[in-house]
Design a protein around this motif. Structure first.
Motif, PDB file in Angstrom:
ATOM      1  N   PHE A  42       0.857  -1.181   0.000  1.00 26.17           N
ATOM      2  CA  PHE A  42       0.000   0.000   0.000  1.00 26.17           C
ATOM      3  C   PHE A  42       0.894   1.232   0.000  1.00 26.17           C
ATOM      4  N   ASP A  43       0.537   2.204  -0.824  1.00 28.52           N
ATOM      5  CA  ASP A  43       1.255   3.481  -0.848  1.00 28.52           C
ATOM      6  C   ASP A  43       2.746   3.281  -1.127  1.00 28.52           C
ATOM      7  N   GLY A  44       3.065   2.299  -1.974  1.00 25.76           N
ATOM      8  CA  GLY A  44       4.441   2.064  -2.373  1.00 25.76           C
ATOM      9  C   GLY A  44       5.310   1.398  -1.324  1.00 25.76           C
ATOM     10  N   LYS A  45       4.713   0.875  -0.267  1.00 23.60           N
ATOM     11  CA  LYS A  45       5.466   0.277   0.828  1.00 23.60           C
ATOM     12  C   LYS A  45       4.947  -1.133   1.127  1.00 23.60           C
ATOM     13  N   THR A  46       5.765  -1.901   1.840  1.00 24.00           N
ATOM     14  CA  THR A  46       5.339  -3.197   2.377  1.00 24.00           C
ATOM     15  C   THR A  46       4.819  -2.964   3.788  1.00 24.00           C
ATOM     16  N   TRP A  47       3.647  -3.507   4.059  1.00 22.60           N
ATOM     17  CA  TRP A  47       3.010  -3.311   5.367  1.00 22.60           C
ATOM     18  C   TRP A  47       2.774  -4.652   6.041  1.00 22.60           C
ATOM     19  N   LEU A  48       2.880  -4.633   7.356  1.00 15.47           N
ATOM     20  CA  LEU A  48       2.481  -5.750   8.199  1.00 15.47           C
ATOM     21  C   LEU A  48       1.340  -5.303   9.093  1.00 15.47           C
ATOM     22  N   ILE A  49       0.351  -6.164   9.274  1.00 11.14           N
ATOM     23  CA  ILE A  49      -0.634  -5.953  10.327  1.00 11.14           C
ATOM     24  C   ILE A  49      -0.365  -7.062  11.339  1.00 11.14           C
ATOM     25  N   VAL A  50       0.431  -6.701  12.321  1.00 10.42           N
ATOM     26  CA  VAL A  50       1.040  -7.694  13.209  1.00 10.42           C
ATOM     27  C   VAL A  50       0.178  -7.908  14.445  1.00 10.42           C
ATOM     28  N   ARG A  51       0.176  -9.124  14.915  1.00 16.02           N
ATOM     29  CA  ARG A  51      -0.523  -9.452  16.159  1.00 16.02           C
ATOM     30  C   ARG A  51       0.378  -9.101  17.340  1.00 16.02           C
ATOM     31  N   VAL A  52      -0.122  -8.245  18.210  1.00 18.32           N
ATOM     32  CA  VAL A  52       0.602  -7.820  19.402  1.00 18.32           C
ATOM     33  C   VAL A  52      -0.100  -8.444  20.611  1.00 18.32           C
ATOM     34  N   ALA A  53       0.592  -9.356  21.292  1.00 19.03           N
ATOM     35  CA  ALA A  53       0.009 -10.063  22.435  1.00 19.03           C
ATOM     36  C   ALA A  53       0.570  -9.470  23.725  1.00 19.03           C
ATOM     37  N   GLU A  54      -0.324  -8.992  24.596  1.00 18.86           N
ATOM     38  CA  GLU A  54       0.080  -8.283  25.805  1.00 18.86           C
ATOM     39  C   GLU A  54      -0.463  -8.967  27.060  1.00 18.86           C
ATOM     40  N   ARG A  55       0.179  -8.659  28.172  1.00 24.03           N
ATOM     41  CA  ARG A  55      -0.271  -9.141  29.477  1.00 24.03           C
ATOM     42  C   ARG A  55       0.374  -8.248  30.542  1.00 24.03           C
ATOM     43  N   PRO A  56      -0.121  -8.288  31.779  1.00 21.38           N
ATOM     44  CA  PRO A  56       0.578  -7.589  32.865  1.00 21.38           C
ATOM     45  C   PRO A  56       1.915  -8.265  33.138  1.00 21.38           C
ATOM     46  N   LYS A  57       2.859  -7.528  33.699  1.00 21.27           N
ATOM     47  CA  LYS A  57       4.109  -8.125  34.108  1.00 21.27           C
ATOM     48  C   LYS A  57       3.831  -9.177  35.174  1.00 21.27           C
ATOM     49  N   GLN A  58       4.338 -10.380  34.957  1.00 22.49           N
ATOM     50  CA  GLN A  58       4.004 -11.498  35.830  1.00 22.49           C
ATOM     51  C   GLN A  58       4.754 -11.418  37.169  1.00 22.49           C
ATOM     52  N   GLN A  59       4.048 -11.768  38.228  1.00 19.42           N
ATOM     53  CA  GLN A  59       4.611 -11.760  39.572  1.00 19.42           C
ATOM     54  C   GLN A  59       4.664 -13.182  40.114  1.00 19.42           C
ATOM     55  N   ASP A  60       5.604 -13.435  40.996  1.00 13.18           N
ATOM     56  CA  ASP A  60       5.718 -14.753  41.608  1.00 13.18           C
ATOM     57  C   ASP A  60       4.429 -15.120  42.338  1.00 13.18           C
ATOM     58  N   GLY A  61       3.961 -16.337  42.101  1.00  8.92           N
ATOM     59  CA  GLY A  61       2.796 -16.840  42.813  1.00  8.92           C
ATOM     60  C   GLY A  61       1.459 -16.462  42.211  1.00  8.92           C
ATOM     61  N   ILE A  62       1.465 -15.650  41.122  1.00 11.41           N
ATOM     62  CA  ILE A  62       0.208 -15.198  40.525  1.00 11.41           C
ATOM     63  C   ILE A  62       0.306 -15.288  39.002  1.00 11.41           C
ATOM     64  N   ILE A  63      -0.728 -15.792  38.368  1.00 12.52           N
ATOM     65  CA  ILE A  63      -0.872 -15.713  36.920  1.00 12.52           C
ATOM     66  C   ILE A  63      -1.918 -14.641  36.641  1.00 12.52           C
ATOM     67  N   SER A  64      -1.525 -13.614  35.904  1.00 14.97           N
ATOM     68  CA  SER A  64      -2.453 -12.522  35.600  1.00 14.97           C
ATOM     69  C   SER A  64      -2.542 -12.324  34.100  1.00 14.97           C
ATOM     70  N   PHE A  65      -3.731 -11.921  33.643  1.00 14.12           N
ATOM     71  CA  PHE A  65      -3.969 -11.731  32.210  1.00 14.12           C
ATOM     72  C   PHE A  65      -5.139 -10.766  32.036  1.00 14.12           C
ATOM     73  N   PRO A  66      -5.151 -10.019  30.929  1.00 14.27           N
ATOM     74  CA  PRO A  66      -6.226  -9.052  30.693  1.00 14.27           C
ATOM     75  C   PRO A  66      -7.388  -9.648  29.906  1.00 14.27           C
ATOM     76  N   VAL A  67      -8.579  -9.154  30.184  1.00 12.82           N
ATOM     77  CA  VAL A  67      -9.798  -9.536  29.468  1.00 12.82           C
ATOM     78  C   VAL A  67     -10.599  -8.264  29.217  1.00 12.82           C
ATOM     79  N   LEU A  68     -11.120  -8.097  27.996  1.00 11.08           N
ATOM     80  CA  LEU A  68     -11.975  -6.954  27.689  1.00 11.08           C
ATOM     81  C   LEU A  68     -13.386  -7.232  28.191  1.00 11.08           C
ATOM     82  N   ASP A  69     -14.108  -6.157  28.547  1.00 16.45           N
ATOM     83  CA  ASP A  69     -15.456  -6.354  29.080  1.00 16.45           C
ATOM     84  C   ASP A  69     -16.549  -6.222  28.031  1.00 16.45           C
ATOM     85  N   GLY A  70     -16.168  -6.030  26.749  1.00 18.21           N
ATOM     86  CA  GLY A  70     -17.152  -5.902  25.684  1.00 18.21           C
ATOM     87  C   GLY A  70     -17.671  -4.497  25.501  1.00 18.21           C
TER      88      GLY A  70
END
Length: 353
Positions: A42-70
């Motif tokens: 597009f527009d004379g360039k190569t483009w990526l639509i990349v998947r960016v996977a995010e989470r909170p910084k993990q802490q010892d003893g806890i697994i944390s992850f984000p969820v959207l509420d809709g």
């Protein structure tokens, strides 16, 4: 698997993109993975639509992850890592109290390049985030098909309701028409052909069944690119082969003189992901002409073997160069990095049986 069949000429600059190369979408999150980009020009360039996977910084003893509420908000879930009701054996998905959750939340981000190697995030282009109750676990693995001046984005929409195929269209990559979920759960890996065949649109997709059938590639047709039907099972897994457990489409099939060439991923029981190819009839894409016996690309490089989820090469984007033979495949490596490799279309076709 024999490494003799690996046809990939990997870029010496690999990995092209790693989690530290981009900024998180909001404070309090970190990018765990950059992976599986859709690719377009597009527009004379190569483009990526990349998947960016995010989470909170993990802490010892806890697994944390984000969820959207809709409704546009986000909730951070926290679970004690020693809970007897937790199964965290898979780095990608956890099960807690009988319900599945993703360990990361993915959105789609646009990057562009003048040389196909060095990518930057341009100003003025939006991040595509999960929206509504069918995308509360995010959107993933976008394929991009261009028909005329219109681009079709098909991507995986994930929520507690299941995994389905969402679609948007655009002409300028700044404004989008949202067509909602075009194929309901459980389905993913949808790639639309970049031209009509006998007046119909065609798409590859991958329904899944845990009890009957399997993770096979299917073909669908449509009169308008929105309403899909005439679903047919096209490509099945092969016991004892590198693609014995699941197969799924990559990007849009490539028109060649011999047929539609589709680069697809396959995985075995050990969850090792490789790339293969299948050739479909030009006038009737439901006819399989030939298929690769051995993989065209295997996870051989260190950045493909170790990472967020190791032993993975996975593509849903490529560029066919003007000479008609050089094919640059952009791919996710070990579910963490974005890489690229060159192939010869003639060489791929010569490997098909």
């Amino acid at each position: 698997m024999s490494t003799a069949t690996d046809l990939a000429k990997r870029f010496s600059q690999n990995p092209l993109l790693s989690p530290g190369d981009l900024h998180p979408s909001m404070e309090g999150l970190e990018i765990a993975c950059l992976l599986n980009p859709g690719v377009f020009q597009f527009d004379g360039k190569t483009w990526l639509i990349v998947r960016v996977a995010e989470r909170p910084k993990q802490q010892d003893g806890i697994i944390s992850f984000p969820v959207l509420d809709g409704k546009g908000g986000m909730q951070i879930m926290e679970i004690p890592s020693d809970s007897p009701e937790l199964d965290a054996s898979d780095a990608r998905v956890i099960n807690y109290q009988g319900q599945d959750f993703l360990t990361t939340l993915s959105h789609l981000r646009l990057l562009c390049s003048d040389d196909g190697i060095n990518f930057r995030e341009p100003e003025g282009y939006p991040k595509l985030m999960g929206e509504g109750k069918l995308q509360t676990f995010g959107i993933e693995d976008c394929r991009v098909s261009q028909l005329g001046e219109q681009y079709y984005l098909t991507y995986t929409s994930v929520s507690e309701n299941g995994v389905g195929v969402g679609m948007k269209t655009t002409r300028d990559w700044k404004t989008f028409t949202d067509h909602g979920m075009i194929i309901p759960p459980h389905n993913k890996d949808c790639a639309i052909f970049e031209e009509t065949v006998n007046g119909n649109y065609y798409a590859l997709h991958r329904p899944s069944s845990v009890d009957l059938g399997g993770n096979y590639i299917w073909l669908a047709s449509s009169p308008d690119s929105i309403h899909w039907g005439d679903h047919r099972c096209l490509l099945r897994t092969r016991p004892g082969h590198w693609d014995s457990k699941r197969v799924g489409a990559g990007a849009a099939p490539i028109r060649t003189a011999k047929g539609w060439l589709e680069i697809y991923h396959g995985a075995n029981e050990a969850h090792q992901y490789c790339l293969g190819a299948v050739l479909l009839d030009l006038n009737d894409p439901s006819i399989v002409i030939a298929r690769s016996e051995e993989p065209l690309m295997q996870p051989l490089a260190e950045y493909e073997r170790t990472g967020f989820f190791g032993h993975v090469v996975f593509t849903n984007g490529h560029i066919v160069h003007p000479d008609g033979d050089r094919l640059t495949i952009y791919y996710g490596a070990a579910d963490e990095h974005v890489c690229a490799a060159d192939f010869s279309i003639k060489e791929i076709l010569s490997q098909l049986i």
